[in-house]
Scaffold this motif. Structure first.
Motif, PDB file in Angstrom:
ATOM      1  N   ASN A   1       0.876  -1.168   0.000  1.00  0.00           N
ATOM      2  CA  ASN A   1       0.000   0.000   0.000  1.00  0.00           C
ATOM      3  C   ASN A   1       0.915   1.221   0.000  1.00  0.00           C
ATOM      4  O   ASN A   1       1.347   1.696   1.048  1.00  0.00           O
ATOM      5  CB  ASN A   1      -0.918   0.015   1.218  1.00  0.00           C
ATOM      6  N   THR A   2       1.229   1.684  -1.173  1.00  0.00           N
ATOM      7  CA  THR A   2       2.251   2.726  -1.313  1.00  0.00           C
ATOM      8  C   THR A   2       1.832   4.047  -0.686  1.00  0.00           C
ATOM      9  O   THR A   2       2.666   4.898  -0.391  1.00  0.00           O
ATOM     10  CB  THR A   2       2.613   2.914  -2.804  1.00  0.00           C
ATOM     11  N   LEU A   3       0.520   4.227  -0.434  1.00  0.00           N
ATOM     12  CA  LEU A   3       0.042   5.459   0.200  1.00  0.00           C
ATOM     13  C   LEU A   3       0.441   5.533   1.668  1.00  0.00           C
ATOM     14  O   LEU A   3       0.561   6.624   2.230  1.00  0.00           O
ATOM     15  CB  LEU A   3      -1.486   5.558   0.076  1.00  0.00           C
ATOM     16  N   THR A   4       0.636   4.371   2.296  1.00  0.00           N
ATOM     17  CA  THR A   4       1.067   4.369   3.703  1.00  0.00           C
ATOM     18  C   THR A   4       2.525   3.954   3.852  1.00  0.00           C
ATOM     19  O   THR A   4       3.152   4.251   4.871  1.00  0.00           O
ATOM     20  CB  THR A   4       0.180   3.416   4.535  1.00  0.00           C
ATOM     21  N   TRP A   5       3.077   3.273   2.861  1.00  0.00           N
ATOM     22  CA  TRP A   5       4.471   2.809   2.910  1.00  0.00           C
ATOM     23  C   TRP A   5       5.461   3.947   2.686  1.00  0.00           C
ATOM     24  O   TRP A   5       6.535   3.987   3.284  1.00  0.00           O
ATOM     25  CB  TRP A   5       4.677   1.730   1.838  1.00  0.00           C
ATOM     26  N   GLN A   6       5.100   4.900   1.815  1.00  0.00           N
ATOM     27  CA  GLN A   6       6.044   5.909   1.353  1.00  0.00           C
ATOM     28  C   GLN A   6       6.633   6.754   2.483  1.00  0.00           C
ATOM     29  O   GLN A   6       5.919   7.341   3.297  1.00  0.00           O
ATOM     30  CB  GLN A   6       5.371   6.849   0.346  1.00  0.00           C
ATOM     31  N   ILE A   7       7.960   6.818   2.537  1.00  0.00           N
ATOM     32  CA  ILE A   7       8.678   7.741   3.436  1.00  0.00           C
ATOM     33  C   ILE A   7       8.745   9.092   2.722  1.00  0.00           C
ATOM     34  O   ILE A   7       9.095   9.159   1.538  1.00  0.00           O
ATOM     35  CB  ILE A   7      10.081   7.209   3.746  1.00  0.00           C
ATOM     36  N   GLU A   8       8.442  10.176   3.439  1.00  0.00           N
ATOM     37  CA  GLU A   8       8.236  11.449   2.756  1.00  0.00           C
ATOM     38  C   GLU A   8       9.443  12.379   2.741  1.00  0.00           C
ATOM     39  O   GLU A   8       9.437  13.393   2.051  1.00  0.00           O
ATOM     40  CB  GLU A   8       7.048  12.180   3.391  1.00  0.00           C
ATOM     41  N   LYS A   9      10.476  12.041   3.511  1.00  0.00           N
ATOM     42  CA  LYS A   9      11.641  12.924   3.570  1.00  0.00           C
ATOM     43  C   LYS A   9      12.907  12.143   3.284  1.00  0.00           C
ATOM     44  O   LYS A   9      13.060  11.014   3.764  1.00  0.00           O
ATOM     45  CB  LYS A   9      11.738  13.582   4.955  1.00  0.00           C
ATOM     46  N   ALA A  10      13.811  12.715   2.506  1.00  0.00           N
ATOM     47  CA  ALA A  10      15.083  12.066   2.191  1.00  0.00           C
ATOM     48  C   ALA A  10      16.132  12.445   3.230  1.00  0.00           C
ATOM     49  O   ALA A  10      15.946  13.343   4.047  1.00  0.00           O
ATOM     50  CB  ALA A  10      15.550  12.471   0.796  1.00  0.00           C
ATOM     51  N   GLY A  11      17.264  11.721   3.194  1.00  0.00           N
ATOM     52  CA  GLY A  11      18.380  12.058   4.058  1.00  0.00           C
ATOM     53  C   GLY A  11      18.367  11.307   5.373  1.00  0.00           C
ATOM     54  O   GLY A  11      17.622  10.353   5.572  1.00  0.00           O
ATOM     55  N   ALA A  12      19.204  11.784   6.308  1.00  0.00           N
ATOM     56  CA  ALA A  12      19.409  11.076   7.571  1.00  0.00           C
ATOM     57  C   ALA A  12      18.309  11.328   8.589  1.00  0.00           C
ATOM     58  O   ALA A  12      18.075  10.500   9.473  1.00  0.00           O
ATOM     59  CB  ALA A  12      20.759  11.480   8.166  1.00  0.00           C
ATOM     60  N   ASP A  13      17.610  12.474   8.514  1.00  0.00           N
ATOM     61  CA  ASP A  13      16.595  12.784   9.524  1.00  0.00           C
ATOM     62  C   ASP A  13      15.191  12.424   9.046  1.00  0.00           C
ATOM     63  O   ASP A  13      14.210  13.080   9.390  1.00  0.00           O
ATOM     64  CB  ASP A  13      16.674  14.248   9.941  1.00  0.00           C
ATOM     65  N   TYR A  14      15.076  11.379   8.228  1.00  0.00           N
ATOM     66  CA  TYR A  14      13.772  10.923   7.754  1.00  0.00           C
ATOM     67  C   TYR A  14      13.008  10.241   8.880  1.00  0.00           C
ATOM     68  O   TYR A  14      13.578   9.817   9.889  1.00  0.00           O
ATOM     69  CB  TYR A  14      13.950   9.946   6.585  1.00  0.00           C
ATOM     70  N   GLU A  15      11.706  10.108   8.705  1.00  0.00           N
ATOM     71  CA  GLU A  15      10.860   9.390   9.652  1.00  0.00           C
ATOM     72  C   GLU A  15      10.274   8.166   8.952  1.00  0.00           C
ATOM     73  O   GLU A  15       9.689   8.278   7.868  1.00  0.00           O
ATOM     74  CB  GLU A  15       9.734  10.282  10.165  1.00  0.00           C
ATOM     75  N   LEU A  16      10.468   7.012   9.536  1.00  0.00           N
ATOM     76  CA  LEU A  16       9.915   5.790   8.961  1.00  0.00           C
ATOM     77  C   LEU A  16       8.394   5.877   8.909  1.00  0.00           C
ATOM     78  O   LEU A  16       7.754   6.364   9.848  1.00  0.00           O
ATOM     79  CB  LEU A  16      10.342   4.574   9.783  1.00  0.00           C
ATOM     80  N   SER A  17       7.810   5.392   7.816  1.00  0.00           N
ATOM     81  CA  SER A  17       6.356   5.370   7.695  1.00  0.00           C
ATOM     82  C   SER A  17       5.774   4.319   8.634  1.00  0.00           C
ATOM     83  O   SER A  17       6.495   3.466   9.167  1.00  0.00           O
ATOM     84  CB  SER A  17       5.961   5.083   6.249  1.00  0.00           C
ATOM     85  N   ALA A  18       4.475   4.358   8.825  1.00  0.00           N
ATOM     86  CA  ALA A  18       3.821   3.488   9.810  1.00  0.00           C
ATOM     87  C   ALA A  18       4.122   2.002   9.608  1.00  0.00           C
ATOM     88  O   ALA A  18       4.465   1.301  10.570  1.00  0.00           O
ATOM     89  CB  ALA A  18       2.314   3.742   9.800  1.00  0.00           C
ATOM     90  N   PRO A  19       4.027   1.461   8.383  1.00  0.00           N
ATOM     91  CA  PRO A  19       4.304   0.021   8.223  1.00  0.00           C
ATOM     92  C   PRO A  19       5.749  -0.362   8.529  1.00  0.00           C
ATOM     93  O   PRO A  19       6.034  -1.523   8.818  1.00  0.00           O
ATOM     94  CB  PRO A  19       3.977  -0.247   6.746  1.00  0.00           C
ATOM     95  N   LEU A  20       6.664   0.599   8.494  1.00  0.00           N
ATOM     96  CA  LEU A  20       8.090   0.312   8.658  1.00  0.00           C
ATOM     97  C   LEU A  20       8.615   0.651  10.054  1.00  0.00           C
ATOM     98  O   LEU A  20       9.823   0.551  10.297  1.00  0.00           O
ATOM     99  CB  LEU A  20       8.899   1.086   7.610  1.00  0.00           C
ATOM    100  N   GLN A  21       7.727   1.022  10.972  1.00  0.00           N
ATOM    101  CA  GLN A  21       8.166   1.468  12.290  1.00  0.00           C
ATOM    102  C   GLN A  21       8.994   0.417  13.038  1.00  0.00           C
ATOM    103  O   GLN A  21       9.880   0.753  13.824  1.00  0.00           O
ATOM    104  CB  GLN A  21       6.955   1.867  13.137  1.00  0.00           C
TER     105      GLN A  21
END
Length: 466
Positions: A66-86
């Motif tokens: 489900n790419t709408l919830t999987w997608q991480i929205e920020k690049a680089g080192a200070d990104y936040e993992l999306s909900a499925p990847l927590q």
């Protein structure tokens, strides 16, 4: 001798041997030359590092996510993992989520993406016989096989194999934990001599079969010859494996504790999906720990099926869920299964990290793990912006701790509230040069495969190199 203190042995160049009133000048020795000594130490370190095992594991997600919830929205080192990847947060410094990759030959494909995930080959749209190319894992296995009993290990929760031979033939995968364990650590009934007789018998049958087939081949048409050639390639692969088994017969297999054997050879119903997945992962860790193999592929589910997961309340197969037609409840359940698969990956990485090798490095430090899919989403088969997580391999020269994104430099931001907009990002490449083959090329080079290109690669992925 790397534990010696070399400075203790360094002497002055004017040093001489003296005894009974005589003096004898010494020739120039390495221990008199700090430069040579340092070079020798560096050489010794390099040789020791080269002798350490290098490993790779590939785990496939069927039907995208489900790419709408999987997608991480920020690049680089200070990104936040999306909900499925927590669940991967604990491994943050050992993982690199990657966005924006694609296989040019995979665009527009439906249920064939697993076949080319590790090959980048082109599948004919007209149907007919499909001849693949060699998969990245098998290129690695050609290099590492001289060290291990099994050149590679092909596993599947459901479905077929990710591994393809140099002749473009799929290598059969194994699914049942007991069968996998018995192949890796089981003892042939009757001992080595009985095993030799069985292998000799198998070799004789293969010789006869190949002779008959070569004769028969001259009597049939072109289309039938192509089918027969595929079959013969598979037979020759069995022949190679038989010879390999024979060569290792006199080398004892590692002993495994009774408790571990009992745990890994249970008859686990696939309805207990979590237990099933974790047992397969435990077998993979054990195979790597004992150096039975250094290359493993695992199909975590078939693209035409994939396990239901009753324990989290999901009764549909992954294929059914992926064709959700935009239904919110189906999308929620698809996210649940994405979360489940990421949690199983997190378990696997945790087990790899927990095992320390002789030099203090963890098993994960010397094992590259690629987790991903040949689809971005399954409902209308989007094949760009593939979901991908690379883990481990820091001792092989990989660096982690960042989200590598090939989309954001061009689109600037993701609009996940607009499903149609994001599905567009996942069906047509944003960066046409961001080939999955670049990542595969980087990985095979880290396994010391002497190649400058792989598939349709256009360079290594410098973003993951330390």
């Amino acid at each position: 001798m790397s534990h010696f203190n070399f400075n203790r042995w360094r002497i002055n160049r004017r040093h001489a041997l003296r005894g009974l009133g005589a003096t004898l000048a010494l020739p120039l020795l390495n221990c008199m030359d700090p430069g040579k000594q340092a070079a020798a130490q560096e050489k010794e370190k390099a040789e020791a590092a080269a002798d350490k095992p290098k490993r790779a594991v590939f785990v496939y997600i069927p039907n995208g996510v489900n790419t709408l919830t999987w997608q991480i929205e920020k690049a680089g080192a200070d990104y936040e993992l999306s909900a499925p990847l927590q669940s991967l947060e604990e491994h943050r410094q050992q993982i690199t989520p990657i966005s924006g990759l694609h296989h040019p030959n995979g665009l527009g494909q439906a249920h064939e993406c697993d076949k080319i995930w590790l090959t980048a080959a082109k599948i004919s749209q007209e149907g007919g016989a499909f001849r693949n190319s060699i998969s990245a894992d098998q290129l690695m296995a050609e290099v590492t096989s001289r060290h291990t009993r099994f050149s590679s290990l092909e596993l599947a929760i459901t479905g077929g194999s990710l591994a393809w031979s140099r002749d473009g033939i799929p290598l059969p995968s194994e699914r049942r934990p007991k069968q996998i364990f018995d192949r890796l650590f089981g003892v042939e009934p009757g001992g080595a001599e009985a095993a030799k007789r069985n292998l000799n018998r198998r070799g004789s049958v293969l010789d006869t079969l190949l002779e008959d087939a070569d004769s028969f081949r001259k009597q049939i048409g072109a289309e039938d010859r192509n089918k027969l050639d595929e079959y013969l390639h598979a037979v020759r692969d069995v022949e190679k494996r038989t010879q390999r088994s024979y060569e290792w017969l006199d080398i004892p297999k590692p002993s495994v504790a009774a408790e571990t054997k009992t745990k890994l050879t249970r008859n686990i119903p696939q309805t207990d999906a979590g237990d099933y997945y974790r047992t397969i992962y435990d077998l993979m860790v054990l195979a790597l720990r004992t150096d039975m193999t250094r290359v493993i592929t695992c199909m975590s589910g078939s693209e035409s099926n994939g396990l239901a997961i009753p324990e989290i309340g999901v009764m549909q197969t992954r294929h059914e869920l992926s064709h959700h037609n935009g239904d919110p409840e189906q999308l929620r359940r698809l996210t649940q299964t994405d979360t489940f698969l990421a949690e199983q990956l997190s378990y696997f990485l945790r087990q790899l990290k927990s095992y320390q090798e002789d030099d203090g490095e963890s098993l994960l430090d010397r094992t590259m793990v690629l987790f991903g899919s040949g689809m971005a989403y399954g409902h209308s088969h989007g094949n760009a912006n593939l979901p991908m997580v690379l883990a481990g391999g820091s001792a092989l020269g990989l660096k982690h701790g960042q989200h590598v994104d090939f989309n954001l430099p061009k689109i600037e931001t993701y609009n996940l509230e607009d499903a149609r907009s994001h599905y567009g990002v996942c069906s047509r490449p944003v960066d046409s040069d961001a080939h999955l083959s670049n990542l595969l090329l980087t990985m095979v080079q880290k396994m010391d495969v002497p190649v400058d290109s792989f598939g349709d690669s256009n360079g290594v992925m410098s973003e993951i190199l330390g």
